[in-house]
Write a protein that holds these residues in place. Structure first.
Motif, PDB file in Angstrom:
ATOM      1  N   TYR A  16       0.833  -1.211   0.000  1.00  0.00           N
ATOM      2  CA  TYR A  16       0.000   0.000   0.000  1.00  0.00           C
ATOM      3  C   TYR A  16       0.863   1.256   0.000  1.00  0.00           C
ATOM      4  O   TYR A  16       0.528   2.254  -0.661  1.00  0.00           O
ATOM      5  CB  TYR A  16      -0.921   0.006   1.214  1.00  0.00           C
ATOM      6  N   GLY A  20      -0.378   2.938  -3.232  1.00  0.00           N
ATOM      7  CA  GLY A  20      -1.111   4.127  -2.822  1.00  0.00           C
ATOM      8  C   GLY A  20      -0.208   5.338  -2.720  1.00  0.00           C
ATOM      9  O   GLY A  20      -0.623   6.466  -3.026  1.00  0.00           O
ATOM     10  N   ASN A  57      -5.622   0.862  -6.105  1.00  0.00           N
ATOM     11  CA  ASN A  57      -4.596   0.849  -5.067  1.00  0.00           C
ATOM     12  C   ASN A  57      -5.171   0.721  -3.662  1.00  0.00           C
ATOM     13  O   ASN A  57      -4.480   0.284  -2.740  1.00  0.00           O
ATOM     14  CB  ASN A  57      -3.747   2.117  -5.167  1.00  0.00           C
ATOM     15  N   ASN A  58      -6.446   1.104  -3.477  1.00  0.00           N
ATOM     16  CA  ASN A  58      -7.047   1.001  -2.150  1.00  0.00           C
ATOM     17  C   ASN A  58      -7.361  -0.438  -1.752  1.00  0.00           C
ATOM     18  O   ASN A  58      -7.724  -0.697  -0.605  1.00  0.00           O
ATOM     19  CB  ASN A  58      -8.321   1.849  -2.087  1.00  0.00           C
ATOM     20  N   TRP A  60      -5.202  -2.643  -1.321  1.00  0.00           N
ATOM     21  CA  TRP A  60      -4.189  -2.990  -0.314  1.00  0.00           C
ATOM     22  C   TRP A  60      -4.597  -2.485   1.062  1.00  0.00           C
ATOM     23  O   TRP A  60      -4.315  -3.144   2.073  1.00  0.00           O
ATOM     24  CB  TRP A  60      -2.840  -2.403  -0.718  1.00  0.00           C
ATOM     25  N   LEU A  61      -5.241  -1.327   1.135  1.00  0.00           N
ATOM     26  CA  LEU A  61      -5.698  -0.801   2.423  1.00  0.00           C
ATOM     27  C   LEU A  61      -6.758  -1.712   3.032  1.00  0.00           C
ATOM     28  O   LEU A  61      -6.778  -1.938   4.249  1.00  0.00           O
ATOM     29  CB  LEU A  61      -6.243   0.612   2.235  1.00  0.00           C
ATOM     30  N   GLN A  94      -9.138  10.528   2.406  1.00  0.00           N
ATOM     31  CA  GLN A  94      -9.332   9.561   1.315  1.00  0.00           C
ATOM     32  C   GLN A  94     -10.606   9.875   0.528  1.00  0.00           C
ATOM     33  O   GLN A  94     -10.618   9.867  -0.706  1.00  0.00           O
ATOM     34  CB  GLN A  94      -9.440   8.139   1.899  1.00  0.00           C
TER      35      GLN A  94
END
Length: 346
Positions: A16, A20, A57-58, A60-61, A94
């Motif tokens: 991330y 991110g 990419n979010n 990974w969060l 975010q």
């Protein structure tokens, strides 16, 4: 099994931070691009480079939250109780960042596009700072089971340095990737533009890292010991070497290699932090084994994670690869010549 899940958490945090972080870095340079006319070309590139993958990419969060919640529920509770304010601010950032980016491009009125652009850019700066401050609060040992929320838990010297390092890392990643994207989109004038900014960001990163050493020695001594000895020190040194390599590759126009080196820079820094903090998840009060959830929960978490890697991993790799090849968003001749954006004359 607990140790495996803990290292999996570190790997996902690194993923991330890199994926991110690149997006946050693009927003950082959007903020510093200048006025409407001066910043038109860099912002055009940022819009085109980010559009295909900024939501991906979010993923990974989400992985981070699930692994923490399921694998280490005590840590999840302690962190969210003690550090709820910076986490809420990061979450709000975010949302605002996504809204600003999504609404800026189709908006035809220049005044409105400036507002949305400012929301996107400022949120891209504040969100990584608050996330870094959370990691700094944990690393400093201010978070333990039962710790009540307070400003000291995240507004302390280690958190401040971690937040600034997070911002500098995203700026470095963003500049390296945007320099490569500029070449891919035929915007040769922006290759040098972002190459210079990559060098500036890396210099800032080195300075902040040097400043952070005496700060963490006094404020987060356990983690400082891990970062200045053994494998943690080796990873820190390798991180710096990869950063220098990324700049060298950029100077020689080896853009693919520059991306790999930039990602390795940040990933190794995260790995160094994980190695420095072991065996604790909350230094120096809660070890990995003490924080782990039930054994059957860890086993099922490992199985579900493996399934997710098999099902989602190839799709993510394909998306990133197609993006780097420029195949996710077809470009016209007017795009590659940076034609005026809609509403520039309004």
């Amino acid at each position: 099994m607990a140790d495996v899940i803990a290292w999996l958490l570190v790997v996902v945090i690194a993923a991330y931070a890199c994926a991110g972080g690149t997006d946050y870095g693009a927003g950082f340079w959007d903020l510093l691009a200048g006025g409407a006319e001066r910043g038109r070309r860099p912002r055009w590139l940022i819009d085109h480079a980010m559009a295909p993958v900024w939501e991906v990419n979010n993923v990974w969060l989400i992985f981070i939250l699930i692994i923490m919640w399921t694998g280490f529920p005590v840590v999840f509770q302690a962190v969210f109780e003690a550090l709820w304010l910076p986490l809420v601010l990061a979450a709000v950032g975010q949302v605002l960042r996504g809204a600003g980016f999504a609404l800026r491009k189709p908006t035809r009125r220049l005044a409105q596009r400036r507002v949305y652009g400012a929301v996107f850019a400022i949120s891209s700066l504040l969100t990584p700072f608050f996330l870094g401050a959370v990691l700094g609060g944990v690393a400093s040992g201010r978070v333990a089971v039962g710790t009540e929320a307070s400003a000291d838990a995240w507004a302390n010297p280690t958190s401040l340095m971690a937040g600034l390092l997070a911002v500098a890392s995203t700026a470095f990643l963003g500049a390296v990737f945007l320099s490569s994207d500029a070449r891919r989109f035929g915007a040769e004038d922006l290759v040098g533009y972002f190459r210079v900014r990559a060098s500036i960001a890396f210099a800032a990163l080195v300075v902040l890292a040097l400043v952070a050493l005496p700060v963490t020695r006094d404020d987060a001594h356990y983690v400082w010991n891990g970062l200045t000895s053994g494998v943690g020190l080796l990873c820190s040194i390798l991180s710096g070497v990869c950063g220098l390599a990324a700049l060298l590759f950029l100077a020689r126009r080896l853009f693919g290699w520059s991306r790999y080196a930039a990602v390795a820079t940040v990933a190794l820094a995260v790995l160094a932090w994980g190695l420095a903090q072991r065996p604790y998840l909350l230094p120096t009060t809660l070890t990995v084994s003490d924080a782990a959830g039930a054994a059957h929960s860890l086993r099922w978490l490992g199985i579900v994670t493996l399934v997710a890697v098999v099902l989602v991993g190839p799709a993510l790799v394909l998306v990133y690869r197609l993006d780097t090849k420029g195949r996710l968003e077809p470009l016209t001749d007017s795009d590659t010549s940076a034609a005026e954006l809609p509403g520039d004359n309004l």
